[in-house]
Design an enzyme around this catalytic site. Structure first.
Site, mmCIF file in Angstrom:
data_model
loop_
_atom_site.group_PDB
_atom_site.id
_atom_site.type_symbol
_atom_site.label_atom_id
_atom_site.label_comp_id
_atom_site.label_asym_id
_atom_site.label_seq_id
_atom_site.Cartn_x
_atom_site.Cartn_y
_atom_site.Cartn_z
ATOM 1 N N ARG A 167 -2.266 12.108 -0.942
ATOM 2 C CA ARG A 167 -1.059 12.519 -0.217
ATOM 3 C C ARG A 167 -0.016 13.171 -1.127
ATOM 4 N NH1 ARG A 167 -4.576 11.862 2.153
ATOM 5 N NH2 ARG A 167 -5.043 10.495 3.888
ATOM 6 N N SER A 176 2.138 8.073 9.761
ATOM 7 C CA SER A 176 2.214 6.916 8.848
ATOM 8 C C SER A 176 3.450 7.045 7.968
ATOM 9 C CB SER A 176 0.957 6.855 7.978
ATOM 10 O OG SER A 176 -0.188 6.654 8.777
ATOM 11 N N GLU A 194 5.695 8.038 2.904
ATOM 12 C CA GLU A 194 4.860 9.245 2.956
ATOM 13 C C GLU A 194 5.657 10.474 3.372
ATOM 14 O OE1 GLU A 194 0.865 10.827 5.265
ATOM 15 O OE2 GLU A 194 0.967 8.732 4.628
#
Length: 414
Positions: free
Chosen positions: A228, A312, A406
């Site tokens: 990520r 998320s 995130e």
């Protein structure tokens, strides 16, 4: 002899159906346009019947835009304060000029994609916000050896890119179906889900380099892709809201196959009633992924408040084995292990719907998935952060693990 498979290519440009071989043992693609036999070079092969029409269905929404005055109108979580100046660019030249002009005049720049991974403070952003309105995909190359190389403009909705690839009989991104956002944002975050990541198929990224003031193409090895993250994302630390490199277009290299790549995610394999490592028609896999995402509130739907989120909110922690709590999932990741943020949150006592009492019911964890923080109606960014900070604190107190956000936080922090 190693078994091979013949899958089917569908292209509008060729106006024909053409089979190719994919050797499972060596992963080499060998053109077999005129071969419908039982052997090639002594290797035994099975034939998948040609299918002249790959029915994928429509793409799902990739953004939630209701206006242009505030980030609450431009992001999928529908929070955030005023937009300073908005530029809707219709060409690569307009994007580069808007960025160059802002840099020369000391103005902060934000290149806004789908707004699905961005949480902006309630005070807003006083700089220049640029939206790439282009939506274009071109086939750069197609061959049995090299696969399908596709280039899309940065503003292209991600799920439209996925549906076009599947409809043409090209695989490698089918498990990424339904993810909101734009194509241009995908390498910045190294987007991933259900066992696939952009890094698996990324060929190159065309960017405008704000430091050299030149356009260039970056290979995957130059992007520092990781879980990520990427150098594109990391450069925001120095360059501000948008990093050093402005993504203009993204090129992917996909396999020529109507079947999916081998399924790597156990939950997806279970939903399809197959073993991990199996391959199924990409259309079938896409349908299963969309069903899983909808069950978690992860496909945008204006009538469903569980979809008013940024997906998320926390990444899965990557830590030494000694720091993973007993009973928590663990997956090897280099010399460390990845564990489940959702497990940590749930076992720290933050159940689905947690946080509503902290925000007067305006924001809470999703009622379907503990990794998402949702706007239940009328929430502010401050409300979202109240829930996030409480969740992070409880996980840290319970397990000694600090969760990391995130989404990109603009004008605020945890």
């Amino acid at each position: 002899m190693p078994a091979c498979e013949i899958d089917v290519i569908h292209t509008d440009s060729l106006k024909q159906v053409r089979p190719h071989f994919k050797c499972i043992a060596s992963h080499l693609l060998v053109s077999a346009a005129m071969v419908y036999g039982s052997k090639l070079g002594g290797m035994s092969c099975s034939i998948i019947e040609p299918n002249e029409s790959v029915e994928v269905g429509p793409s799902v929404p990739s953004t939630r835009r209701t206006g242009e005055r505030a980030f609450a109108d431009l992001t999928t979580i529908a929070t955030g304060g005023p937009v300073g100046e908005l530029v809707r660019a219709t060409s690569e030249e307009e994007i580069v000029e808007a960025v160059r002009d802002a840099d020369e005049n000391g103005m902060e720049v934000l290149l806004l994609g789908g707004g699905s991974n961005l949480l902006v403070s309630d005070e807003g952003f006083s700089g220049r916000v640029i939206i790439d309105t282009r939506n274009s995909i071109e086939q750069v190359h197609l061959s049995g050896c090299g696969g399908a190389i596709l280039r899309g403009t940065a503003g292209t909705p991600w799920d439209e890119f996925v549906t076009i690839a599947i409809s043409q009989g090209w695989n490698g991104i089918e498990a990424l179906s339904g993810i909101p956002g734009s194509l241009g944002a995908s390498p910045v975050q190294n987007v991933g889900a259900y066992g696939q990541e952009i890094s698996d198929t990324l060929y190159s990224v065309r960017v405008y380099d704000r430091q050299t003031k030149r356009r260039t193409d970056l290979a995957p090895a130059e992007l520092g892709l990781s879980y990520r993250s990427s150098k594109l994302k990391e450069s925001t630390t120095e360059w501000g809201a948008t990093g050093r490199w402005i993504v203009l277009s993204v090129t992917l290299q996909l396999g020529l196959a109507t079947n999916s790549t081998p399924i790597a995610y156990s939950q997806l394999a279970a939903a399809l009633d197959v073993e991990v490592g199996a391959r199924v028609p990409a259309t079938r896999l896409r349908k299963a992924v969309l069903e899983l995402r909808r069950s978690k509130g992860m496909v945008l739907d204006d009538a469903d408040r569980d979809t008013y989120s940024l997906g998320s909110f926390f990444t899965n922690p990557i830590v030494p084995a000694s720091e993973i709590p007993e009973g928590a999932p663990r997956y090897p990741y280099g010399d460390r292990f990845k564990t489940s943020a959702a497990w940590l949150i749930d076992n720290a006592g933050c159940r689905k719907g947690y946080g509503a009492d902290l925000t007067g019911g305006r924001a809470s964890l999703s009622t379907r998935h503990t990794l998402a923080i949702t706007n239940r109606g009328g929430a502010t960014t401050a409300d979202v952060l109240t829930v996030a900070r409480s969740v992070r604190s409880r996980v840290e107190e319970a397990f000694g693990v600090t969760l990391v956000n995130e989404p990109f936080l603009l004008g605020t922090d945890l």
